[in-house]
Design a protein around this motif. Structure first.
Motif, PDB file in Angstrom:
ATOM      1  N   PRO A  91      53.267  12.381 -18.617  1.00  0.00           N
ATOM      2  CA  PRO A  91      53.304  13.844 -18.548  1.00  0.00           C
ATOM      3  C   PRO A  91      52.793  14.337 -17.198  1.00  0.00           C
ATOM      4  CG  PRO A  91      52.323  13.130 -20.610  1.00  0.00           C
ATOM      5  CD  PRO A  91      52.451  11.906 -19.763  1.00  0.00           C
ATOM      6  N   SER A  93      50.822  17.199 -15.952  1.00  0.00           N
ATOM      7  CA  SER A  93      49.991  18.337 -16.318  1.00  0.00           C
ATOM      8  C   SER A  93      50.087  19.417 -15.252  1.00  0.00           C
ATOM      9  CB  SER A  93      48.525  17.910 -16.447  1.00  0.00           C
ATOM     10  OG  SER A  93      48.383  16.782 -17.269  1.00  0.00           O
ATOM     11  N   SER A 149      46.754  16.073 -22.340  1.00  0.00           N
ATOM     12  CA  SER A 149      48.135  15.662 -22.096  1.00  0.00           C
ATOM     13  C   SER A 149      48.302  14.156 -22.243  1.00  0.00           C
ATOM     14  CB  SER A 149      48.570  16.099 -20.693  1.00  0.00           C
ATOM     15  OG  SER A 149      48.547  17.510 -20.561  1.00  0.00           O
TER      16      SER A 149
END
Length: 291
Positions: A91, A93, A149
């Protein structure tokens, strides 16, 4: 205790692919409620909500101690994070915030990120300087993900969601004050049944590797660094093709700490289990995205 709490949160838990692989239906939302125990005793409850809209995600969480723990400490907290998903890459962020409260103090962390790089951090009140705190270098703030995350673990491209290879990953986590790696490896596959989910889960072993920002001489730091009794159970989430923690186990200096999902709902939240309402406070900490 900050180290243990961080480990519980970040555990809950290569290659490239097209952005379309990470996209999920408009408004898809995963809601998970956890029971928290320590040394076999009920400690509290936590609720996490993760929404996916195309490549974007947004997460909100609340946790509250209950029973005697609540009476003694008044502990509770809330956090939120947002960012983007792209195929099987970690991910990206863009913002993260967390606030924790006890009966006698409070601390908040706000962090903005851009392209995996920490651009801004605010900690209130600031951490006290300690001679054994390992300095955080500029390089430690690049190619990282925030603790919340980090719970989103995209499946390895071309692999099924429950392929053992999905356990083998390193999560480069920065929580605003310290940089760590959470190293996962495959242990076994189990089948579970609970409210909202029935099916296979990957059980991954976990190791905590401190990089910077930690206090190297603290007994808790040394204990966690040598700790081999940590694991995370990952359940598949079909829409965005990722895995999410169903259970997190971390041995602490006073016993085994666990987050065990008691309710799992995807999209419309069809479940016979009652929806637990998280207590709201007068102040909500907001994450700050970096343009």
């Amino acid at each position: 205790m900050r180290l243990i709490a961080s480990a519980l949160v970040t555990l809950t838990l290569a290659g490239s692919a097209s952005l379309a692989q990470a996209q999920s239906p408009q408004g898809q939302t995963l809601k998970v409620s956890y029971d928290i125990t320590l040394a076999g005793l009920p400690l509290g409850k936590a609720d996490l909500s993760s929404s996916f809209n195309g490549a974007k995600y947004a997460m909100e969480g609340r946790a509250k101690l209950t029973g005697l723990a609540m009476i003694l400490t008044g502990g509770k907290g809330e956090a939120n994070a947002s960012g983007t998903l792209a195929g099987d890459a970690p991910p990206r962020s863009t913002s993260f915030a967390v606030i924790s409260r006890t009966s006698d103090n409070q601390r908040s962390v706000r962090m903005g990120l851009k392209s995996g790089r920490v651009a801004k951090v605010e900690i209130d009140p600031p951490l006290e300087p300690k001679p054994d705190r390992v300095p955080v270098k500029a390089a430690d703030k690049r190619d990282v993900v925030d603790p919340m995350s980090a719970l989103l673990m995209p499946a390895v491209a071309s692999k099924s969601l429950t392929d053992p290879a999905n356990c083998d990953r390193t999560l480069p986590v920065f929580d605003g004050a310290s940089r760590m790696n959470v190293v996962l490896s495959y242990a076994e596959t189990k089948k579970v049944e609970m409210a909202g989910y029935s099916g296979p889960v990957l059980v991954c072993n976990a190791r905590y590797v401190p990089i910077s920002g930690h206090r190297s001489e603290r007994p808790a730091t040394k204990f966690m660094q040598e700790n081999k009794d940590m694991s995370v159970w990952l359940a598949p989430v079909e829409g965005p093709r990722l895995l999410f923690p169903l259970k997190i186990s971390v041995r602490t200096m006073i016993g085994m700490g666990e987050l065990q999902a008691s309710l799992w709902s995807l999209d419309d939240g069809k479940s016979s289990a009652p929806d637990r309402k998280a207590e709201t406070s007068g102040e909500t900490v907001k994450a700050e995205a970096v343009p």
